[in-house]
Design a protein around this motif. Structure first.
Motif, PDB file in Angstrom:
ATOM      1  N   PRO A  92       0.642  -1.362   0.249  1.00 41.10           N
ATOM      2  CA  PRO A  92       0.173   0.025  -0.249  1.00 41.10           C
ATOM      3  C   PRO A  92       0.446   1.235  -0.095  1.00 41.10           C
ATOM      4  O   PRO A  92       0.425   2.300  -0.510  1.00 41.10           O
ATOM      5  N   LEU A  93       2.250   1.512   0.529  1.00 42.87           N
ATOM      6  CA  LEU A  93       2.719   2.814   0.921  1.00 42.87           C
ATOM      7  C   LEU A  93       3.155   3.330  -0.584  1.00 42.87           C
ATOM      8  O   LEU A  93       2.894   4.184  -1.058  1.00 42.87           O
ATOM      9  N   PRO A  94       4.163   2.078  -0.379  1.00 44.94           N
ATOM     10  CA  PRO A  94       5.336   1.724  -1.874  1.00 44.94           C
ATOM     11  C   PRO A  94       4.533   2.271  -3.479  1.00 44.94           C
ATOM     12  O   PRO A  94       4.539   3.776  -4.092  1.00 44.94           O
ATOM     13  N   PHE A  95       2.699   1.693  -3.269  1.00 39.74           N
ATOM     14  CA  PHE A  95       1.411   2.410  -4.484  1.00 39.74           C
ATOM     15  C   PHE A  95       1.898   3.408  -4.216  1.00 39.74           C
ATOM     16  O   PHE A  95       1.033   4.464  -5.313  1.00 39.74           O
ATOM     17  N   LEU A  96       1.061   4.085  -2.884  1.00 40.61           N
ATOM     18  CA  LEU A  96       0.564   5.141  -3.136  1.00 40.61           C
ATOM     19  C   LEU A  96       1.546   6.531  -3.716  1.00 40.61           C
ATOM     20  O   LEU A  96       1.180   7.055  -3.585  1.00 40.61           O
ATOM     21  N   SER A  97       3.029   6.536  -2.911  1.00 40.95           N
ATOM     22  CA  SER A  97       4.618   6.448  -2.633  1.00 40.95           C
ATOM     23  C   SER A  97       4.279   7.487  -4.595  1.00 40.95           C
ATOM     24  O   SER A  97       4.842   8.001  -5.416  1.00 40.95           O
ATOM     25  N   ALA A  98       4.429   5.769  -5.349  1.00 41.88           N
ATOM     26  CA  ALA A  98       4.397   5.646  -7.121  1.00 41.88           C
ATOM     27  C   ALA A  98       3.627   6.726  -7.314  1.00 41.88           C
ATOM     28  O   ALA A  98       3.108   7.406  -8.380  1.00 41.88           O
ATOM     29  N   GLY A  99       2.530   6.600  -6.966  1.00 44.36           N
ATOM     30  CA  GLY A  99       0.988   7.515  -8.095  1.00 44.36           C
ATOM     31  C   GLY A  99       1.212   8.861  -7.589  1.00 44.36           C
ATOM     32  O   GLY A  99       0.718   9.262  -7.651  1.00 44.36           O
ATOM     33  N   LEU A 100       1.289   8.822  -6.410  1.00 40.01           N
ATOM     34  CA  LEU A 100       1.319  10.253  -6.104  1.00 40.01           C
ATOM     35  C   LEU A 100       2.612  11.277  -6.599  1.00 40.01           C
ATOM     36  O   LEU A 100       2.830  12.568  -6.931  1.00 40.01           O
ATOM     37  N   LEU A 101       4.091  10.560  -6.924  1.00 38.14           N
ATOM     38  CA  LEU A 101       5.470  11.304  -7.749  1.00 38.14           C
ATOM     39  C   LEU A 101       4.717  11.087  -8.652  1.00 38.14           C
ATOM     40  O   LEU A 101       4.923  12.135  -9.514  1.00 38.14           O
ATOM     41  N   ALA A 102       3.970   9.883  -9.544  1.00 43.50           N
ATOM     42  CA  ALA A 102       3.791  10.017 -10.997  1.00 43.50           C
ATOM     43  C   ALA A 102       2.344  10.965 -11.361  1.00 43.50           C
ATOM     44  O   ALA A 102       2.353  11.679 -12.200  1.00 43.50           O
ATOM     45  N   PHE A 103       1.192  11.775 -10.296  1.00 38.56           N
ATOM     46  CA  PHE A 103       0.795  12.775 -10.517  1.00 38.56           C
ATOM     47  C   PHE A 103       0.954  14.177 -10.051  1.00 38.56           C
ATOM     48  O   PHE A 103       0.618  15.140 -10.970  1.00 38.56           O
ATOM     49  N   ILE A 104       2.721  14.298  -9.732  1.00 39.65           N
ATOM     50  CA  ILE A 104       3.409  15.470  -9.581  1.00 39.65           C
ATOM     51  C   ILE A 104       3.844  15.605 -10.665  1.00 39.65           C
ATOM     52  O   ILE A 104       3.931  17.012 -11.452  1.00 39.65           O
TER      53      ILE A 104
END
Length: 202
Positions: A187-199
Motif C-alpha cells: 500500500p505505501l510504495p504504491f501510494l507513493s508511486a501514484g503521488l509521484l506520477a501525479f506530480i
C-alpha cells in the motif's frame, strides 16, 4: 529354334537437375530468368482475371517499362490511391463522402475513369484499379444498391463500436484488479508511486 528375350527396365526416371550457377554472370542470368518467368505468370493471371489477352498484357508491360521515372509516378499515382482505398470501401475508392449526391458519383467516376482506364494508363495495375472503380460506381450509382451498401456500413460500424467497448471494459477491469492486488500487497510504495506520477504529470 532360338528364343529371343526382351528386357525392360522399370526404373524410375531421373529428374533433370537444375543447373547451379557457378559464377556471377550465370547467377545474374539465373535471377533474370526467374524474374521473366514471374512476370509472364503475372501477365497471364491478369489476362485471366480481367479478360484481356496475354499479348495485351505484354504490350502494356513493355510500354510501362519504356516510360521515364517521372512518367511512371504520374501513371501510378491514381492507380495506387485506388488500390489502397479498396479496403476502406467504395466511397473511398471514388474519393467521396457518404452524403454525396448521385450526380457527384457519376461525375467523379467519369473523371477517374479517364485517368485509370487501361487504354489510357500504361500501369500494369491499371486494369485492377479500373475494375475496383467500376464496381464502386455500379454500386453507388444505383439507389437501391447504394442503400443496401450504406446499411451494411452502418452494421459494420456498430459491430466495431461494440467490440471496442467490450475490449475497453475488459482492459479497465483487468487494470482495476491489478491495482487492488498491488494495493493489498504494497500500500505505501504504491501510494507513493501514484503521488509521484501525479506530480510529474500535472
Amino acid at each position: 529354334p532360338g528364343t529371343t528375350t526382351t528386357t525392360t527396365t522399370e526404373g524410375k526416371r531421373k529428374k533433370k537437375k537444375k543447373k547451379v550457377p557457378s559464377n556471377v554472370d550465370e547467377l545474374y542470368e539465373f535471377i533474370a530468368e526467374g524474374e521473366r518467368a514471374q512476370s509472364e505468370a503475372q501477365r497471364r493471371e491478369r489476362a485471366r482475371v480481367y479478360g484481356s489477352s496475354p499479348r495485351d498484357a505484354e504490350r502494356r508491360d513493355r510500354a510501362y517499362r519504356s516510360l521515364s521515372r517521372g512518367e511512371r509516378r504520374a501513371v501510378d499515382a491514381e492507380v495506387d490511391r485506388i488500390l489502397r482505398a479498396v479496403k476502406k470501401g467504395y466511397y473511398a475508392v471514388l474519393g467521396l463522402r457518404r452524403s454525396c449526391r448521385t450526380s457527384s458519383i457519376k461525375q467523379r467516376y467519369r473523371a477517374k475513369a479517364l485517368v485509370v482506364h487501361p487504354d489510357a494508363n500504361e500501369s500494369p495495375l491499371a486494369p485492377e484499379a479500373f475494375d475496383a472503380l467500376r464496381r464502386a460506381h455500379e454500386t453507388l450509382a444505383d439507389p437501391l444498391r447504394r442503400a443496401e451498401y450504406d446499411r451494411k456500413l452502418v452494421r459494420v460500424s456498430r459491430q466495431k463500436r461494440v467490440r471496442l467497448r467490450r475490449e475497453l471494459s475488459n482492459l479497465v477491469e483487468t487494470a482495476s484488479e491489478y491495482v487492488r492486488a498491488r494495493w493489498d500487497q504494497f500500500p505505501l510504495p504504491f501510494l507513493s508511486a501514484g503521488l509521484l506520477a501525479f506530480i510529474l504529470i500535472f
